[in-house]
Design an enzyme around this catalytic site. Structure first.
Site, PDB file in Angstrom:
ATOM      1  N   SER A   1      13.456  -4.948 -10.308  1.00 40.89           N
ATOM      2  CA  SER A   1      12.469  -5.452  -9.348  1.00 40.89           C
ATOM      3  C   SER A   1      12.932  -5.369  -7.902  1.00 40.89           C
ATOM      4  CB  SER A   1      12.108  -6.910  -9.673  1.00 40.89           C
ATOM      5  OG  SER A   1      13.269  -7.727  -9.653  1.00 40.89           O
TER       6      SER A   1
ATOM      7  N   HIS B   1      13.128 -13.297  -5.691  1.00 40.39           N
ATOM      8  CA  HIS B   1      13.173 -12.088  -4.866  1.00 40.39           C
ATOM      9  C   HIS B   1      13.144 -12.378  -3.368  1.00 40.39           C
ATOM     10  CE1 HIS B   1      11.261 -11.084  -8.779  1.00 40.39           C
ATOM     11  NE2 HIS B   1      12.153 -10.108  -8.722  1.00 40.39           N
TER      12      HIS B   1
ATOM     13  N   ASP C   1       9.773 -15.512  -3.515  1.00 44.71           N
ATOM     14  CA  ASP C   1       9.517 -16.374  -4.670  1.00 44.71           C
ATOM     15  C   ASP C   1      10.861 -16.958  -5.094  1.00 44.71           C
ATOM     16  OD1 ASP C   1      10.792 -14.320  -6.073  1.00 44.71           O
ATOM     17  OD2 ASP C   1       8.926 -13.490  -6.866  1.00 44.71           O
TER      18      ASP C   1
END
Length: 361
Positions: A40, A335, A332
């Site tokens: 990610s 991340h 978040d």
């Protein structure tokens, strides 16, 4: 302190102007395309096309991306790889390979094969049903055949010779697969699991070398113990525990040290390669330890919701967000924000310049 902040802001503005104007572009850059593999930290939207809960193609993700589009990037805006491809003058953003609307020109200048939630351990990708690293390699081989059918074998070979591969993965293996979900820690000691992942990562790198790719940037692990969600899951009362878990960050430091040694060994045994280690641990660690120097105010929780548990579907259109994401290191609970990614990119410029100055064509 005010003087330091003013100097830092002036420096960032100067970088912003000169990067946009091309002044800071590597003088010897001949890279034709960037190919991105990993998790990610670099996934630009491949998970949008998968039946997985590991998605971020909905608000408030992407609220600071051009057009306020939630692209599937796990942030409020751009990723470091977007800044790099723009810095090189190739294109503005790196698109996901699985996007069916990509044109041949999109493909020729590089794409992202990464998938949020994956890792070098094949078991890691199975946790939320995402693309394993080996499957990302299969997609790259498919890409190669696709390009050969469009532009011919000779031009495809030249394209790949002039390309750069970026690899960024490993965090999910440790956080999800070893520490938080008791899967691999029942089979391996932490040192043995580090050894397994190092072996898998070096095999992954060798696959590209065997395909004729000579320029590979390998990203190390971040300070994993400072991820807000990790701190939360380790704490009985997350609201009163804002301290990084050095036990987990120490694993990242040890793994990075061994990875660097492996890369140096590989580089010294084959001078016709340009394989470089990219250190993200130190700059991110510095963001967290000295936030005021970089203009950050909040380092132990994300901008989305409470910032300590929200990620993916838990950070959604109904979730309140902070007023100014640029003051936060994390978007978040896992991340970084676009601001953190940008400042990370700025810190990597000397390393990137050296890497692209040493391109092997």
């Amino acid at each position: 302190m005010q003087l330091i902040l003013l100097l830092h802001v002036a420096l960032l503005l100067r970088f912003s102007d000169t990067v946009a104007g091309g002044f800071w572009q590597p003088r010897t850059n001949t890279t034709s395309a960037l190919f991105i593999f990993g998790d990610s930290t670099v996934d630009s939207g491949n998970n949008d096309f998968l039946p997985t809960v590991g998605k971020s193609n909905f608000p408030p993700y992407g609220q600071d991306f051009p057009g306020q589009i939630p692209t599937g990037r796990f942030s409020n805006g751009r990723l470091v790889t977007d800044y790099i491809v723009s810095y090189l003058g190739i294109k503005e953003f790196i698109p996901p390979y699985l996007d069916p609307t990509l044109t041949i020109d999109d493909l020729k200048t590089g794409v992202c094969f990464a998938s949020a939630g994956t890792g070098f351990d094949p078991l890691t990708a199975k946790i939320i049903g995402v693309i394993p690293m080996e499957k990302q390699l299969e997609h790259f081989r498919e890409y190669k055949l696709r390009m050969e059918s469009c532009i011919g074998k000779s031009k495809t070979q030249d394209l790949l010779k002039r390309s750069t591969v970026v690899i960024s993965a490993g965090t999910n293996d440790f956080i999800e697969n070893y520490f938080l979900i008791p899967i691999q820690n029942k089979t391996y000691t932490i040192s043995a699991y580090e050894g397994l992942l190092l072996q898998l990562e070096m095999q992954f790198i060798q696959e590209f070398l065997d395909m004729g790719i000579r320029n590979i940037a390998v990203v190390g692990l971040p300070p994993m113990g400072c991820v807000p969600a990790v701190i939360t899951l380790d704490s009985v009362d997350a609201s009163n525990n804002c301290t990084c878990l050095d036990e987990l960050s120490a694993v990242a430091r040890d793994y990075n040290r061994q990875l660097q040694a492996k890369i140096l060994e590989l580089q010294s045994s084959n001078r016709r390669t340009n394989v470089a280690y990219i250190d993200i641990y130190k700059p991110i660690d510095d963001f967290i330890k000295r936030p005021q120097v970089y203009g950050f105010e909040v380092v132990n929780r994300g901008c989305c919701g409470s910032g300590v548990i929200e990620v993916s579907i838990l950070c959604n259109i109904e979730t309140p967000v902070c007023n100014d994401a640029s003051k936060y290191v994390f978007w978040d609970s896992v991340h970084p924000t676009q601001a953190a990614y940008y400042k990370l990119f700025i810190s990597l410029i000397p390393m990137l310049n050296q890497f692209f100055a040493n391109l092997v064509i």
